[in-house]
Every structure is written in structure tokens, then in C-alpha cells.
Scaffold this motif. Sequence first.
Motif, PDB file in Angstrom:
ATOM      1  N   UNK A 280       0.821  -1.212   0.000  1.00  0.00           N
ATOM      2  CA  UNK A 280       0.000   0.000   0.000  1.00  0.00           C
ATOM      3  C   UNK A 280       0.852   1.258   0.000  1.00  0.00           C
ATOM      4  N   UNK A 281       1.948   1.240   0.754  1.00  0.00           N
ATOM      5  CA  UNK A 281       2.833   2.407   0.823  1.00  0.00           C
ATOM      6  C   UNK A 281       3.565   2.643  -0.494  1.00  0.00           C
ATOM      7  N   UNK A 282       3.615   1.632  -1.327  1.00  0.00           N
ATOM      8  CA  UNK A 282       4.175   1.776  -2.676  1.00  0.00           C
ATOM      9  C   UNK A 282       3.075   2.126  -3.673  1.00  0.00           C
ATOM     10  N   UNK A 283       1.961   1.457  -3.539  1.00  0.00           N
ATOM     11  CA  UNK A 283       0.838   1.559  -4.476  1.00  0.00           C
ATOM     12  C   UNK A 283       0.169   2.932  -4.443  1.00  0.00           C
ATOM     13  N   UNK A 284      -0.125   3.444  -3.249  1.00  0.00           N
ATOM     14  CA  UNK A 284      -0.859   4.713  -3.141  1.00  0.00           C
ATOM     15  C   UNK A 284      -0.088   5.900  -3.725  1.00  0.00           C
ATOM     16  N   UNK A 285       1.175   6.144  -3.338  1.00  0.00           N
ATOM     17  CA  UNK A 285       1.912   7.275  -3.927  1.00  0.00           C
ATOM     18  C   UNK A 285       2.160   7.128  -5.430  1.00  0.00           C
ATOM     19  N   UNK A 286       2.098   5.900  -5.933  1.00  0.00           N
ATOM     20  CA  UNK A 286       2.237   5.680  -7.371  1.00  0.00           C
ATOM     21  C   UNK A 286       1.169   6.471  -8.142  1.00  0.00           C
ATOM     22  N   UNK A 287       0.000   6.705  -7.510  1.00  0.00           N
ATOM     23  CA  UNK A 287      -1.100   7.453  -8.130  1.00  0.00           C
ATOM     24  C   UNK A 287      -0.924   8.970  -8.034  1.00  0.00           C
ATOM     25  N   UNK A 288       0.163   9.438  -7.434  1.00  0.00           N
ATOM     26  CA  UNK A 288       0.265  10.841  -7.050  1.00  0.00           C
ATOM     27  C   UNK A 288       0.017  11.814  -8.199  1.00  0.00           C
ATOM     28  N   UNK A 289       0.609  11.572  -9.362  1.00  0.00           N
ATOM     29  CA  UNK A 289       0.410  12.499 -10.476  1.00  0.00           C
ATOM     30  C   UNK A 289      -1.066  12.614 -10.840  1.00  0.00           C
ATOM     31  N   UNK A 290      -1.775  11.490 -10.842  1.00  0.00           N
ATOM     32  CA  UNK A 290      -3.201  11.504 -11.166  1.00  0.00           C
ATOM     33  C   UNK A 290      -4.000  12.219 -10.085  1.00  0.00           C
ATOM     34  N   UNK A 291      -3.618  12.005  -8.847  1.00  0.00           N
ATOM     35  CA  UNK A 291      -4.302  12.677  -7.740  1.00  0.00           C
ATOM     36  C   UNK A 291      -4.127  14.190  -7.822  1.00  0.00           C
ATOM     37  N   UNK A 292      -2.948  14.615  -8.232  1.00  0.00           N
ATOM     38  CA  UNK A 292      -2.670  16.049  -8.309  1.00  0.00           C
ATOM     39  C   UNK A 292      -3.434  16.747  -9.432  1.00  0.00           C
ATOM     40  N   UNK A 293      -3.947  15.972 -10.389  1.00  0.00           N
ATOM     41  CA  UNK A 293      -4.761  16.594 -11.448  1.00  0.00           C
ATOM     42  C   UNK A 293      -6.248  16.312 -11.232  1.00  0.00           C
ATOM     43  N   UNK A 294      -6.610  15.958 -10.003  1.00  0.00           N
ATOM     44  CA  UNK A 294      -8.014  15.916  -9.628  1.00  0.00           C
ATOM     45  C   UNK A 294      -8.646  14.561  -9.467  1.00  0.00           C
ATOM     46  N   UNK A 295      -7.903  13.470  -9.581  1.00  0.00           N
ATOM     47  CA  UNK A 295      -8.488  12.148  -9.415  1.00  0.00           C
ATOM     48  C   UNK A 295      -8.926  11.922  -7.971  1.00  0.00           C
ATOM     49  N   UNK A 296     -10.151  11.491  -7.779  1.00  0.00           N
ATOM     50  CA  UNK A 296     -10.724  11.094  -6.484  1.00  0.00           C
ATOM     51  C   UNK A 296     -10.981  12.239  -5.508  1.00  0.00           C
ATOM     52  N   UNK A 297     -10.088  13.211  -5.437  1.00  0.00           N
ATOM     53  CA  UNK A 297     -10.215  14.272  -4.429  1.00  0.00           C
ATOM     54  C   UNK A 297     -10.095  15.653  -5.074  1.00  0.00           C
ATOM     55  N   UNK A 298     -11.097  16.084  -5.828  1.00  0.00           N
ATOM     56  CA  UNK A 298     -11.011  17.400  -6.489  1.00  0.00           C
ATOM     57  C   UNK A 298     -11.115  18.548  -5.500  1.00  0.00           C
TER      58      UNK A 298
END
Length: 295
Positions: A164-182
Motif C-alpha cells: 500500500x505504501x508503494x501503491x498509493x503514492x504511485x497514483x500521485x500524479x493523477x491525484x494532483x490533477x483531480x483524481x478522487x479528491x477534487x
Amino acid sequence: MQWREVVTFVALSYAIAWAFWTPIWPDALQSLTRWRTPTSYGGGAYTALGMFAPAAAALVMRLFISKEGLRGSLGVVRRWHYYLIAVFGPVALVMSTIGISVATGIGEFDPGTNRPFWYVFLLLLVIGTPISSALALGEEYGWRGYLLPKLLPLGEVTASVIVALIWAPWHLLLLLVGLNYPGKDPLGVLVLMTTLGIGLSLLLTRLYVAAGCSVLVVAFLHGSLNSFSDRLSDAKHLSGDPFVVTVGGLVGIGLIAIVVLITYWRRSPVVSATEQPATSSAQGDRGHDELPAGP
């Protein structure tokens, strides 16, 4: 422990995905500058193809570096009830999250269509879930199919948390452009996503082990969750603070925590972690009776 293989696989998974997501780097950096994610997802549909980066990394590892080969790497099993759990478990989670959010007044649900809700539900189940599961297989063939077995000698809980500690930050670029938490601050986004990732990773690990190390089963769980949560509990359909009302918010994470506690409290003994990856293919070939007990 095969830490060299673990580190190499993780580096490849990040490098391939983040290179593919190069076009969204400027927007991601802008979110950091403003310390606020966009109010709507700005990554574009093509970013979903980046989900195949862990699978690509796993293929490179299996063929050229750790050289396990591809035989039995999907760990296919024929017990249909595992697939029912994988598909309908996330449905129950999403619907419960929406129900609690609406009942408590912290969110409002809008199906976004004039068609009956059963029609939307059926489309998500019959069309959305298979498509999402095919995309999720790109992640799960790497995270659960390659990385998790390397870490399972540490125990299910420890292995799940590390993944999980590897998997979650892997999404960081997508999260920063509004994925899941706009429209939220990046640090809070990463904290919530990591917390969600730990809960989901524990459940995915439990199902993976119980289903005889089947990557396909966990891909269906991941795909079903993406299909229903992305359509029913996103900001367009479930209004409210995304840090609270969504599956990745406090309501959803709270429900996942309850399921994790129940699942791990009543879990059955399984074959040793070091034996599972080597025997998963053989178990599927021998039939149903020799699979580990389910959760």
C-alpha cells in the motif's frame, strides 16, 4: 527476502507510468504551487493506460531479471464464489457509503440520468466492471501478482502495508490533477489515499491468498470498485466533501476498516506464504478441493 527484485520492480513501475503520464506533469506541478487540486479531473481518458505499467514491469522482471517465467502467473482458479465476492463486495461498499452519506445529510446523491437506477446499475455491472477489471489487471498483475508474493514471507499484514505504501503514492500524479479528491490540498489527498490504500491492500491480500493466489480474482475486485465508485460516488453524483463522503473519504475508509477487522479476525489458516506463489497454478489445475479456505 528478495529485496533487490522488489526495489527493481517498484522502480520500473514508477518509471514506466510516470513517463507515460508526462503530459500531465505541468498540471500536477501547478496543483503543488497552488496547493489545491483541480475541481474536476484533468488527466484525460488516455491516462488509464498507465495502469498497465505495473504489469509491464512484472513482465520485464519475470522474463529478464528475476526470471520466474510466465507460467501460472495469473493463478487462475475456478471457484465461482470468489468472483461473486470480488464483484459484489465493492458494490455493497459503494452503496453503503452513498447511503450513509445521504442518510446523515453530509452528502446528496444524484444519479445524473433520467433512466431508472436499475438500468445504470446493470450497465455498470455488465459493461463497466469487465472493462474496468481488464484495466485493473494491468495493476494487479504487478502489485498482487508479482510484488505481493515477494513480500508475503513477512506476513499478510506487513506485506499488505508495504504494498500500500508503494501503491498509493504511485497514483500521485493523477491525484494532483483531480483524481478522487477534487479541490483539496495535496497533502491531505496523499494521506487519505494512503489510508485507503492500506485498507484495500489488506482486503486484496486476504482475497488473493484465500482464492489460491488468483490475480484474476483481485483484478475483478479492483475493477468492480473502480466501475461503481467512479460513476456513483464521484463528485458529479455524490456531492459533499470528498475527504468525507466518498469511498476514499472517512465514510468509505471507516466501512473498509470494519470489513478488514472482521475479515482478519475470522480468517482461516492457509498454506505458508512462501509456498503460495509456487503452488497456485497447480492448485487451479487440480480443481477445487485443494484450494485454501476462503475468508
